[in-house]
Scaffold this active site. Structure first.
Site, PDB file in Angstrom:
ATOM      1  N   LYS A 168     -38.522  56.739  37.273  1.00  0.00           N
ATOM      2  CA  LYS A 168     -38.968  58.140  37.278  1.00  0.00           C
ATOM      3  C   LYS A 168     -40.454  58.101  37.645  1.00  0.00           C
ATOM      4  O   LYS A 168     -41.314  57.874  36.791  1.00  0.00           O
ATOM      5  CB  LYS A 168     -38.757  58.752  35.889  1.00  0.00           C
ATOM      6  N   GLY A 180     -48.784  55.791  30.902  1.00  0.00           N
ATOM      7  CA  GLY A 180     -49.155  57.196  30.701  1.00  0.00           C
ATOM      8  C   GLY A 180     -49.876  57.377  29.387  1.00  0.00           C
ATOM      9  O   GLY A 180     -50.529  56.442  28.887  1.00  0.00           O
ATOM     10  N   SER A 181     -49.727  58.565  28.809  1.00  0.00           N
ATOM     11  CA  SER A 181     -50.530  58.906  27.631  1.00  0.00           C
ATOM     12  C   SER A 181     -50.041  58.191  26.370  1.00  0.00           C
ATOM     13  O   SER A 181     -48.867  57.834  26.239  1.00  0.00           O
ATOM     14  CB  SER A 181     -50.493  60.416  27.391  1.00  0.00           C
ATOM     15  N   VAL A 231     -47.173  60.238  24.531  1.00  0.00           N
ATOM     16  CA  VAL A 231     -45.812  60.051  25.051  1.00  0.00           C
ATOM     17  C   VAL A 231     -45.358  58.611  24.788  1.00  0.00           C
ATOM     18  O   VAL A 231     -44.208  58.362  24.405  1.00  0.00           O
ATOM     19  CB  VAL A 231     -45.748  60.403  26.562  1.00  0.00           C
ATOM     20  N   GLY A 232     -46.283  57.659  24.942  1.00  0.00           N
ATOM     21  CA  GLY A 232     -45.952  56.251  24.699  1.00  0.00           C
ATOM     22  C   GLY A 232     -45.459  56.024  23.279  1.00  0.00           C
ATOM     23  O   GLY A 232     -44.537  55.258  23.033  1.00  0.00           O
ATOM     24  N   GLU A 274     -48.085  50.893  28.646  1.00  0.00           N
ATOM     25  CA  GLU A 274     -49.457  50.798  29.153  1.00  0.00           C
ATOM     26  C   GLU A 274     -50.075  52.184  29.032  1.00  0.00           C
ATOM     27  O   GLU A 274     -49.822  53.066  29.845  1.00  0.00           O
ATOM     28  CB  GLU A 274     -49.458  50.334  30.615  1.00  0.00           C
ATOM     29  N   CYS A 285     -56.940  54.310  33.947  1.00  0.00           N
ATOM     30  CA  CYS A 285     -56.882  54.095  32.496  1.00  0.00           C
ATOM     31  C   CYS A 285     -57.973  53.123  32.077  1.00  0.00           C
ATOM     32  O   CYS A 285     -58.323  53.047  30.899  1.00  0.00           O
ATOM     33  CB  CYS A 285     -55.499  53.652  32.049  1.00  0.00           C
ATOM     34  N   GLU A 334     -59.640  60.133  24.998  1.00  0.00           N
ATOM     35  CA  GLU A 334     -59.600  59.789  26.428  1.00  0.00           C
ATOM     36  C   GLU A 334     -59.704  61.077  27.231  1.00  0.00           C
ATOM     37  O   GLU A 334     -58.977  62.032  26.971  1.00  0.00           O
ATOM     38  CB  GLU A 334     -58.284  59.077  26.767  1.00  0.00           C
TER      39      GLU A 334
END
Ligand code: UN1
Length: 518
Positions: free
Chosen positions: A173, A229-230, A233-234, A251, A285, A395
Site C-alpha cells: 500500500k 510513517g507516524s 499509526v505505527g 520505521e 524522518c 515531530e
C-alpha cells in the site's frame, strides 16, 4: 469515472470508490495521477493472491530470485532520469535529490543481488555421532507493507528487495501522495521478471486502504508487516501485530538532535545544520528537529545560520540549483502551518521573519517557483526552546527547527536524548572525548559525527529506538533476519534413536575432579 485501485496477480482492478488525485505540489493544476482507494475485498484478494504465489516463489532458487532483482536494477538505471523526474513532479523534492532517491534503490538491488548467492545457513556439529545439524533461512510468508511518500523509490526498495530476495510474496500500500511513482515502480519490477501474484499493489489512503489491509493480520492472511510513517499509526499496527504474535518492521518518526560544540568546525556545522534542517523541506524522518548549541558559540552561530538561510534558493524543484522545493502536498503544508499555530509559546523567539506559506504577495527573496499554485513554505528557526516545551518533543516534519543551548557535555547529551524519539542524531566537535561519549550515550539508532542527521547509505542499518520504532532495522545484511525465519534441522544417520543430552558419550576425566594441592 473509474480509476485504478489495485494491481493483483497481473490484473488491474478499477473502482469508483474513494477516488483521489495525486497533484504536483509545485503546481496544483497539474494532475499527476488519479486513483481509487482499494477496499477490504481487494486487499483480501491481494493477500490471497500473494499466498497462492508463495509456494512457487519460495521454491525458486535464491540466485534466480536475485537475478530478477538484478534486472530490476538495470531497468531502474536505464530509466533513472525519467523516474527521478516523476518523483520530483509528484512529491516535489529537487531533481538532484530525486536522482539520489532512485540511486538508493539501485544500490539496494546491487547489494542484495549477491546475497542471493549467499543467504547462508550453517552446518553445525552434533553432540552425537552420525548426526548432523543444519540451519536454513526460510521465507516468512506474505509481507504487507505501507510506505510514506517522502522517499517513494528508496524506502519501498529497502523493504521489497530483501523481502523478495528471501522468497516472500508482497502486498504494497504505497503513499496516497505518490501513487504514480509507485505504479512506475511496479511496472519496472514486473518487467524485471517478478512472476504474477508475487508482488501486488493496493492503492489508497491510509484511513481506507491502509486500515483495511492491516485488519487482515487478524484474519491470518498476512505473516509480516512493514510500515514507514507516524508513531501514532505505527503503535496501532504494532498492537494488531502483537496480538497475532508477529513482529512488524516499524520505521517511525524522529525529533533528531544536532549538537554543535565550541571546538567544532563551524563552517562544516553550518552546512550540516542547513542540510539536515531544510533539505527535502525538512520532510525526512531523519531531518533535524533540535539544534543544540554551546552557549559560548550560540550568538555567532545563529547569526551566520540566519545569513546563510536567508540566501537559500527555494522554488521549482526541476531546477538544478534549488535547495528545496514545495512540501509533498497541500496536506503537509497545512500541517506545517498548524504546527506553527499550535506549538509556539510566548517565551519562544522566532528568528525568521517570514514563516508559514510562501505566497505571491509574501514572497521569498530567492524564490523561483509559482507561489500561487505551489505548496511552498518558508524556513523557520525558533529560539529559546526549553526541554519542557511541547515543540521540543513533537515531530514537525517540515522546514522548522528549534534552537537550544547547553553548558556541559552532560546537558547536551541529556537534551539530545530527552524527546522520547531515537532515530537519528549528530554532533559537530573536534573533541574526541565528547564525540566518544556522544556516540556511546546517545539513545538514537543512528548517529553522525561531523555530518548531518540525514543521508543513510544502502548497506548500513537504518532505524530507531523509543518512539522511532520497535528496534527493527532496514538496509544491510541484518535485514535478512526480518524477512526470513531460522529453521533448525537435525539429521540422524545412525539408524537408532540417540537421545540428546543423554546418549552423548561425553568423556569423563580420568581422576575425580578435586582441587589440586600444589
Ligand atoms: C525517511 O525519511 O523515511 O537517510 C528515510 C536519509 C534517507 C532516507 C530517509 N536516505 O535521510
Amino acid at each position: 469515472m473509474k480509476a485504478l485501485s489495485a494491481l493483483i496477480g497481473g490484473r488491474k482492478i478499477e473502482s469508483n470508490e474513494d477516488i483521489f488525485e495525486s497533484l504536483n505540489p509545485a503546481d496544483l493544476r497539474d494532475v499527476v495521477g488519479r486513483y481509487a482507494s482499494a477496499n477490504k475485498k481487494s486487499c483480501r484478494e491481494a493477500c490471497e493472491t500473494a499466498r497462492e504465489a508463495l509456494a512457487g516463489w519460495s521454491a525458486t532458487p535464491a540466485p534466480v530470485r536475485a537475478s530478477v532483482l538484478h534486472n530490476f536494477a538495470q531497468l531502474i538505471e536505464k530509466n533513472k532520469v525519467a523516474l527521478a523526474q516523476l518523483v520530483t513532479r509528484e512529491m516535489g523534492k529537487p531533481i538532484r535529490e530525486a536522482l539520489g532517491d532512485v540511486q538508493e534503490a539501485i544500490d539496494t538491488c546491487l547489494f542484495f543481488v549477491s546475497e542471493g548467492r549467499r543467504l547462508y545457513g550453517h552446518t553445525i556439529p552434533s553432540e552425537m555421532p552420525l548426526k548432523e545439524l543444519f540451519t536454513y533461512r526460510r521465507p516468512v510468508g506474505v509481507f504487507a507493507c505501507i510506505t510514506a511518500g517522502n522517499f517513494p523509490v528508496a524506502v519501498p526498495s529497502w523493504y521489497f528487495i530483501p523481502a523478495l530476495l528471501c522468497g516472500n510474496t508482497c502486498v504494497w500500500k504505497p503513499s496516497e501522495d505518490t501513487p504514480e511513482t509507485s505504479h512506475a515502480f511496479f511496472k519496472l519490477l514486473t518487467a524485471a521478471g517478478v512472476p504474477r501474484g508475487v508482488f501486488n499493489v493496493v492503492f489508497g489512503t491510509g484511513t481506507v486502504t491502509g486500515a483495511a489491509l492491516i485488519d487482515l493480520v487478524d484474519e491470518g492472511l498476512i505473516d509480516k508487516v512493514g510500515f514507514t510513517g507516524s508513531t501514532e499509526v505505527g503503535r496501532r499496527i504494532g498492537e494488531i501485530c502483537g496480538r497475532n504474535l508477529q513482529t512488524p518492521c516499524l520505521e517511525l518518526g524522529g525529533k533528531n538532535p544536532l549538537v554543535v560544540a565550541p571546538d567544532a568546525n563551524i563552517e562544516a556545522a553550518l552546512h550540516g545544520t542547513i542540510w539536515a534542517a531544510f533539505g527535502t523541506a525538512g520532510q525526512r524522518c531523519t531531518s533535524l528537529g533540535n539544534l543544540i548549541l554551546h552557549e559560548s558559540i550560540k550568538k555567532k552561530f545563529v547569526e551566520q545560520l540566519i545569513e546563510k538561510v536567508t540566501s537559500l534558493k527555494i522554488g521549482e524543484p526541476k531546477s538544478d540549483d534549488i535547495f528545496y522545493g514545495p512540501m509533498i502536498s497541500e496536506k503537509f503544508l497545512k500541517s506545517h502551518e498548524a504546527n506553527l499555530a499550535k506549538l509556539l509559546e510566548k517565551h519562544h523567539n522566532i528568528l525568521t521573519i517570514q514563516n508559514g506559506r510562501i505566497t505571491k504577495s509574501n514572497g521569498w527573496r530567492e524564490f523561483s517557483g509559482d507561489a500561487e499554485h505551489g505548496c511552498y513554505a518558508f524556513p523557520t528557526i525558533i529560539d529559546n526552546i526549553q526541554a519542557t516545551d511541547e515543540i521540543y518533543r513533537t515531530e514537525t516534519f517540515g522546514p522548522l527547527i528549534n534552537v537550544m543551548t547547553y553548558e556541559t557535555i552532560d546537558e547536551a547529551i541529556s537534551l539530545a536524548n530527552g524527546t522520547g524519539y531515537g532515530l537519528s542524531s549528530a554532533i559537530y566537535t573536534q573533541n574526541i572525548e565528547f564525540a566518544y561519549r556522544f556516540k556511546t550515550e546517545i539513545k538514537a539508532g543512528m548517529t553522525s559525527i561531523n555530518n548531518s542527521t540525514t543521508g543513510a547509505e544502502a548497506h548500513l542499518p537504518f532505524g530507531g529506538n523509543g518512539k522511532s520504532g520497535n528496534g527493527s532495522r532496514q538496509s544491510g545484511i541484518w535485514v535478512l533476519d526480518q524477512f526470513t525465519r531460522w529453521q533448525s534441522v537435525n539429521w540422524d544417520v545412525s539408524g537408532k534413536l540417540q537421545l540428546a543430552q543423554m546418549d552423548t558419550g561425553y568423556i569423563s576425566p580420568s581422576e575425580t575432579i578435586l582441587p589440586y594441592q600444589f
